[in-house]
Design an enzyme around this catalytic site. Sequence first.
Site, mmCIF file in Angstrom:
data_model
loop_
_atom_site.group_PDB
_atom_site.id
_atom_site.type_symbol
_atom_site.label_atom_id
_atom_site.label_comp_id
_atom_site.label_asym_id
_atom_site.label_seq_id
_atom_site.Cartn_x
_atom_site.Cartn_y
_atom_site.Cartn_z
ATOM 1 N N ASP A 138 0.939 -1.301 -0.006
ATOM 2 C CA ASP A 138 0.068 0.099 0.034
ATOM 3 C C ASP A 138 0.891 1.229 0.164
ATOM 4 O O ASP A 138 2.056 1.151 -0.240
ATOM 5 C CB ASP A 138 -1.033 0.001 1.119
ATOM 6 C CG ASP A 138 -0.347 0.148 2.552
ATOM 7 O OD1 ASP A 138 1.132 0.147 2.665
ATOM 8 O OD2 ASP A 138 -0.986 0.171 3.358
ATOM 9 N N THR A 164 2.777 -1.720 8.815
ATOM 10 C CA THR A 164 3.364 -2.840 10.020
ATOM 11 C C THR A 164 3.437 -4.048 9.398
ATOM 12 O O THR A 164 3.854 -5.131 10.131
ATOM 13 C CB THR A 164 2.321 -2.812 10.905
ATOM 14 O OG1 THR A 164 0.947 -2.966 10.490
ATOM 15 C CG2 THR A 164 2.018 -1.390 11.724
ATOM 16 N N CYS A 180 2.930 -3.370 4.011
ATOM 17 C CA CYS A 180 2.429 -2.282 4.466
ATOM 18 C C CYS A 180 3.173 -1.253 5.554
ATOM 19 O O CYS A 180 4.419 -1.649 5.760
ATOM 20 C CB CYS A 180 0.932 -2.418 4.819
ATOM 21 S SG CYS A 180 0.376 -3.495 6.109
ATOM 22 N N HIS A 232 9.070 -24.548 8.329
ATOM 23 C CA HIS A 232 8.279 -25.125 9.155
ATOM 24 C C HIS A 232 6.914 -24.867 8.730
ATOM 25 O O HIS A 232 6.038 -25.696 8.545
ATOM 26 C CB HIS A 232 8.294 -24.888 10.445
ATOM 27 C CG HIS A 232 9.586 -25.582 11.386
ATOM 28 N ND1 HIS A 232 9.645 -25.628 12.708
ATOM 29 C CD2 HIS A 232 10.614 -26.174 11.024
ATOM 30 C CE1 HIS A 232 10.564 -26.595 13.131
ATOM 31 N NE2 HIS A 232 11.182 -26.731 12.103
ATOM 32 N N HIS A 255 5.963 -31.369 9.453
ATOM 33 C CA HIS A 255 5.448 -29.932 9.150
ATOM 34 C C HIS A 255 4.527 -29.901 8.154
ATOM 35 O O HIS A 255 3.523 -29.117 7.971
ATOM 36 C CB HIS A 255 6.630 -29.100 8.727
ATOM 37 C CG HIS A 255 7.471 -29.275 9.676
ATOM 38 N ND1 HIS A 255 7.296 -28.649 11.222
ATOM 39 C CD2 HIS A 255 8.913 -29.638 9.912
ATOM 40 C CE1 HIS A 255 8.251 -28.873 11.955
ATOM 41 N NE2 HIS A 255 9.223 -29.229 11.297
HETATM 42 C C1 RB5 Z 1 -1.552 2.709 6.742
HETATM 43 O O1 RB5 Z 1 -1.719 3.940 7.399
HETATM 44 C C2 RB5 Z 1 -1.364 1.480 7.486
HETATM 45 O O2 RB5 Z 1 -2.496 1.289 8.423
HETATM 46 C C3 RB5 Z 1 -1.168 0.253 6.627
HETATM 47 O O3 RB5 Z 1 -0.103 0.653 5.845
HETATM 48 C C4 RB5 Z 1 -0.919 -1.130 7.553
HETATM 49 O O4 RB5 Z 1 0.105 -1.066 8.551
HETATM 50 C C5 RB5 Z 1 -2.007 -1.828 8.068
HETATM 51 O O5 RB5 Z 1 -1.886 -2.820 8.643
#
Ligand code: RB5
Length: 143
Positions: free
Chosen positions: A8, A67, A65, A98, A133
């Site tokens: 994203d 996180t 993204c 695994h 596994h």
């Molecule tokens: C975008 O601000 C953020 O929420 C997205 O990139 C991601 O981290 C969501 O899990």
Amino acid sequence: MKYFIGTDHAGFLVKPFVIEFLEKKGIEVEDLGTYSTESVDYPDFAHKVAKAVLDNEGSKGILICGTGIGMSLAANKHKGIRAALCHDAYTAEMARRHNNANILCFGERVVGKGVIESILNAWLNAKFEGGRHQRRVEKIDNF
Ligand code: RB5
């Protein structure tokens, strides 16, 4: 081995670094977006990459993204997708050995380029061990 990559807006800036890293290793990469820092919804790209991995036998995916959490949650809705959120080399290695993970997820806001390189190297160098596994991985989809 082909890789599909999707991000994203919050994973967009590090994407060229990841693509170049893979291509230097002779890996074919297809970029399924996003293509700018304009705000978008991460599930749209997670679903695109998940479908591409399922439609192209033997391929794998990378989803980035902010996180990595949203990407992994969305990709794992697809039967047959095992998306692993990894922010260190050990979990990246074990995700392959695994869990036979077929999509690697991480967060651009969480790790820097040095750690990303170590994650990618660990992921690429590890092989699925099969055996017990394999049975466990099959139980992920069959419940
Ligand atoms: C975008 O601000 C953020 O929420 C997205 O990139 C991601 O981290 C969501 O899990």
